[in-house]
Design a protein around this motif. Structure first.
Motif, PDB file in Angstrom:
ATOM      1  N   CYS A  26       0.826  -1.221   0.000  1.00 16.07           N
ATOM      2  CA  CYS A  26       0.000   0.000   0.000  1.00 16.07           C
ATOM      3  C   CYS A  26       0.857   1.267   0.000  1.00 16.07           C
ATOM      4  O   CYS A  26       0.349   2.360  -0.201  1.00 16.07           O
ATOM      5  N   HIS A  27       2.163   1.129   0.221  1.00 12.03           N
ATOM      6  CA  HIS A  27       3.141   2.223   0.236  1.00 12.03           C
ATOM      7  C   HIS A  27       2.913   3.222   1.365  1.00 12.03           C
ATOM      8  O   HIS A  27       3.370   4.360   1.290  1.00 12.03           O
ATOM      9  N   GLY A  28       2.221   2.778   2.421  1.00 12.38           N
ATOM     10  CA  GLY A  28       2.139   3.596   3.621  1.00 12.38           C
ATOM     11  C   GLY A  28       3.515   3.701   4.255  1.00 12.38           C
ATOM     12  O   GLY A  28       4.406   2.880   3.988  1.00 12.38           O
ATOM     13  N   LEU A  29       3.703   4.708   5.094  1.00 11.91           N
ATOM     14  CA  LEU A  29       5.013   4.951   5.704  1.00 11.91           C
ATOM     15  C   LEU A  29       4.934   4.846   7.220  1.00 11.91           C
ATOM     16  O   LEU A  29       4.054   5.463   7.840  1.00 11.91           O
ATOM     17  N   ASP A  47       7.626   9.306  -0.250  1.00 13.44           N
ATOM     18  CA  ASP A  47       6.201   8.977  -0.328  1.00 13.44           C
ATOM     19  C   ASP A  47       5.812   8.796  -1.789  1.00 13.44           C
ATOM     20  O   ASP A  47       5.307   9.701  -2.436  1.00 13.44           O
ATOM     21  N   THR A  48       6.052   7.591  -2.305  1.00 10.21           N
ATOM     22  CA  THR A  48       5.873   7.318  -3.730  1.00 10.21           C
ATOM     23  C   THR A  48       4.560   6.616  -4.055  1.00 10.21           C
ATOM     24  O   THR A  48       4.316   6.268  -5.199  1.00 10.21           O
ATOM     25  N   GLY A  49       3.719   6.406  -3.065  1.00  7.90           N
ATOM     26  CA  GLY A  49       2.483   5.655  -3.267  1.00  7.90           C
ATOM     27  C   GLY A  49       1.388   6.444  -3.953  1.00  7.90           C
ATOM     28  O   GLY A  49       1.432   7.672  -4.051  1.00  7.90           O
ATOM     29  N   ASP A  50       0.395   5.724  -4.437  1.00  2.76           N
ATOM     30  CA  ASP A  50      -0.770   6.295  -5.114  1.00  2.76           C
ATOM     31  C   ASP A  50      -1.702   6.906  -4.070  1.00  2.76           C
ATOM     32  O   ASP A  50      -2.102   6.244  -3.109  1.00  2.76           O
ATOM     33  N   VAL A  51      -2.080   8.163  -4.263  1.00  2.00           N
ATOM     34  CA  VAL A  51      -2.948   8.877  -3.323  1.00  2.00           C
ATOM     35  C   VAL A  51      -4.305   8.180  -3.188  1.00  2.00           C
ATOM     36  O   VAL A  51      -4.867   8.118  -2.096  1.00  2.00           O
ATOM     37  N   TRP A  86      -5.058  13.194   8.214  1.00  5.11           N
ATOM     38  CA  TRP A  86      -5.226  12.346   9.386  1.00  5.11           C
ATOM     39  C   TRP A  86      -4.183  11.246   9.303  1.00  5.11           C
ATOM     40  O   TRP A  86      -4.041  10.593   8.277  1.00  5.11           O
ATOM     41  N   PHE A  87      -3.454  11.029  10.382  1.00  2.24           N
ATOM     42  CA  PHE A  87      -2.452   9.974  10.450  1.00  2.24           C
ATOM     43  C   PHE A  87      -2.619   9.243  11.774  1.00  2.24           C
ATOM     44  O   PHE A  87      -3.421   9.657  12.611  1.00  2.24           O
ATOM     45  N   GLU A  88      -1.897   8.155  11.959  1.00  5.27           N
ATOM     46  CA  GLU A  88      -1.972   7.397  13.194  1.00  5.27           C
ATOM     47  C   GLU A  88      -0.640   7.496  13.931  1.00  5.27           C
ATOM     48  O   GLU A  88       0.415   7.513  13.304  1.00  5.27           O
ATOM     49  N   SER A  89      -0.698   7.545  15.259  1.00 12.13           N
ATOM     50  CA  SER A  89       0.494   7.689  16.080  1.00 12.13           C
ATOM     51  C   SER A  89       0.442   6.726  17.258  1.00 12.13           C
ATOM     52  O   SER A  89      -0.622   6.458  17.800  1.00 12.13           O
ATOM     53  N   PHE A  94       5.899   6.468  19.934  1.00 17.19           N
ATOM     54  CA  PHE A  94       5.707   7.749  19.257  1.00 17.19           C
ATOM     55  C   PHE A  94       5.968   7.706  17.752  1.00 17.19           C
ATOM     56  O   PHE A  94       6.141   8.743  17.118  1.00 17.19           O
ATOM     57  N   GLY A  95       6.013   6.501  17.167  1.00 18.09           N
ATOM     58  CA  GLY A  95       6.091   6.373  15.720  1.00 18.09           C
ATOM     59  C   GLY A  95       4.776   6.815  15.098  1.00 18.09           C
ATOM     60  O   GLY A  95       3.743   6.895  15.776  1.00 18.09           O
ATOM     61  N   ARG A  96       4.825   7.111  13.808  1.00 19.29           N
ATOM     62  CA  ARG A  96       3.625   7.550  13.091  1.00 19.29           C
ATOM     63  C   ARG A  96       3.444   6.744  11.815  1.00 19.29           C
ATOM     64  O   ARG A  96       4.424   6.370  11.179  1.00 19.29           O
ATOM     65  N   PHE A  97       2.182   6.512  11.452  1.00 17.26           N
ATOM     66  CA  PHE A  97       1.884   5.856  10.184  1.00 17.26           C
ATOM     67  C   PHE A  97       1.148   6.834   9.286  1.00 17.26           C
ATOM     68  O   PHE A  97       0.125   7.400   9.671  1.00 17.26           O
ATOM     69  N   TYR A  98       1.697   7.064   8.099  1.00 21.47           N
ATOM     70  CA  TYR A  98       1.085   7.914   7.083  1.00 21.47           C
ATOM     71  C   TYR A  98       0.672   7.043   5.911  1.00 21.47           C
ATOM     72  O   TYR A  98       1.480   6.290   5.384  1.00 21.47           O
ATOM     73  N   ASP A  99      -0.581   7.142   5.492  1.00 28.39           N
ATOM     74  CA  ASP A  99      -1.026   6.443   4.297  1.00 28.39           C
ATOM     75  C   ASP A  99      -0.362   7.076   3.081  1.00 28.39           C
ATOM     76  O   ASP A  99       0.112   8.219   3.139  1.00 28.39           O
ATOM     77  N   ALA A 100      -0.329   6.346   1.977  1.00 25.15           N
ATOM     78  CA  ALA A 100       0.306   6.844   0.752  1.00 25.15           C
ATOM     79  C   ALA A 100      -0.243   8.221   0.392  1.00 25.15           C
ATOM     80  O   ALA A 100      -1.453   8.441   0.379  1.00 25.15           O
ATOM     81  N   GLY A 101       0.649   9.157   0.147  1.00 26.39           N
ATOM     82  CA  GLY A 101       0.277  10.512  -0.248  1.00 26.39           C
ATOM     83  C   GLY A 101       0.186  11.492   0.900  1.00 26.39           C
ATOM     84  O   GLY A 101       0.277  12.704   0.692  1.00 26.39           O
ATOM     85  N   GLU A 102       0.024  11.018   2.127  1.00 26.35           N
ATOM     86  CA  GLU A 102      -0.152  11.932   3.264  1.00 26.35           C
ATOM     87  C   GLU A 102       1.124  12.684   3.625  1.00 26.35           C
ATOM     88  O   GLU A 102       1.060  13.869   3.971  1.00 26.35           O
ATOM     89  N   LEU A 103       2.274  12.051   3.546  1.00 24.25           N
ATOM     90  CA  LEU A 103       3.518  12.759   3.871  1.00 24.25           C
ATOM     91  C   LEU A 103       3.813  13.817   2.810  1.00 24.25           C
ATOM     92  O   LEU A 103       4.222  14.929   3.128  1.00 24.25           O
ATOM     93  N   ARG A 104       3.584  13.481   1.533  1.00 22.90           N
ATOM     94  CA  ARG A 104       3.741  14.474   0.450  1.00 22.90           C
ATOM     95  C   ARG A 104       2.812  15.650   0.688  1.00 22.90           C
ATOM     96  O   ARG A 104       3.193  16.799   0.521  1.00 22.90           O
ATOM     97  N   ASP A 105       1.577  15.351   1.081  1.00 21.00           N
ATOM     98  CA  ASP A 105       0.595  16.394   1.347  1.00 21.00           C
ATOM     99  C   ASP A 105       1.047  17.267   2.517  1.00 21.00           C
ATOM    100  O   ASP A 105       0.878  18.486   2.498  1.00 21.00           O
ATOM    101  N   THR A 106       1.643  16.655   3.538  1.00 23.31           N
ATOM    102  CA  THR A 106       2.153  17.402   4.684  1.00 23.31           C
ATOM    103  C   THR A 106       3.206  18.411   4.253  1.00 23.31           C
ATOM    104  O   THR A 106       3.289  19.505   4.800  1.00 23.31           O
ATOM    105  N   ALA A 107       4.009  18.058   3.263  1.00 23.07           N
ATOM    106  CA  ALA A 107       5.091  18.922   2.795  1.00 23.07           C
ATOM    107  C   ALA A 107       4.592  20.092   1.948  1.00 23.07           C
ATOM    108  O   ALA A 107       5.302  21.070   1.762  1.00 23.07           O
TER     109      ALA A 107
END
Length: 124
Positions: A26-29, A47-51, A86-89, A94-107
């Motif tokens: 799923c290319h989540g991070l 973050d190379t995954g499909d949004v 929205w992400f999970e922590s 204190f690690g975080r999980f970002y679905d594909a596209g969310e880290l790019r969106d954060t930037a």
């Protein structure tokens, strides 16, 4: 380590001094504590995954931490600067999980982002 969203294998990112991982399916991070700022700076490379795939998996909550032992539930969080993200922590490591596209969106911080934030839905 397995992805908390789709149970596929997580793979190390090819960046020096980074412990974070990307899902092979799923290319989540999975972002290790303290690495978010560095990864946001490299978001397009990391973050190379499909949004659309990320949006599908974003609806899955009640997931467990892939790093902690046991059944530590991740907490759904909202990015204060961009409330449509929205992400999970993990409250333990204190690690975080970002679905594909969310880290790019954060930037990204554009006028369109600002307008989208005005219309961001409230969490229930």
């Amino acid at each position: 380590m397995l992805c908390p969203k789709c149970d596929a294998t997580m793979q190390s990112l090819e960046l020096p001094y980074v412990r974070s991982l990307r899902c092979s399916q799923c290319h989540g991070l999975w972002v290790a504590v303290g690495e978010e700022r560095e990864l946001v700076a490299s978001a397009a490379q990391v973050d190379t995954g499909d949004v659309a795939v990320g949006a599908h998996y974003n609806g899955i909550d009640r997931i467990t931490c892939p790093s902690c032992t046991g059944d530590t539930q991740l907490i759904r969080m909202v990015d204060a600067a961009q409330p449509h993200i929205w992400f999970e922590s993990c409250g333990v490591c204190f690690g975080r999980f970002y679905d594909a596209g969310e880290l790019r969106d954060t930037a990204e911080h554009t006028i369109a982002e600002f307008l989208r934030n005005l219309d961001a839905p409230e969490r229930v």
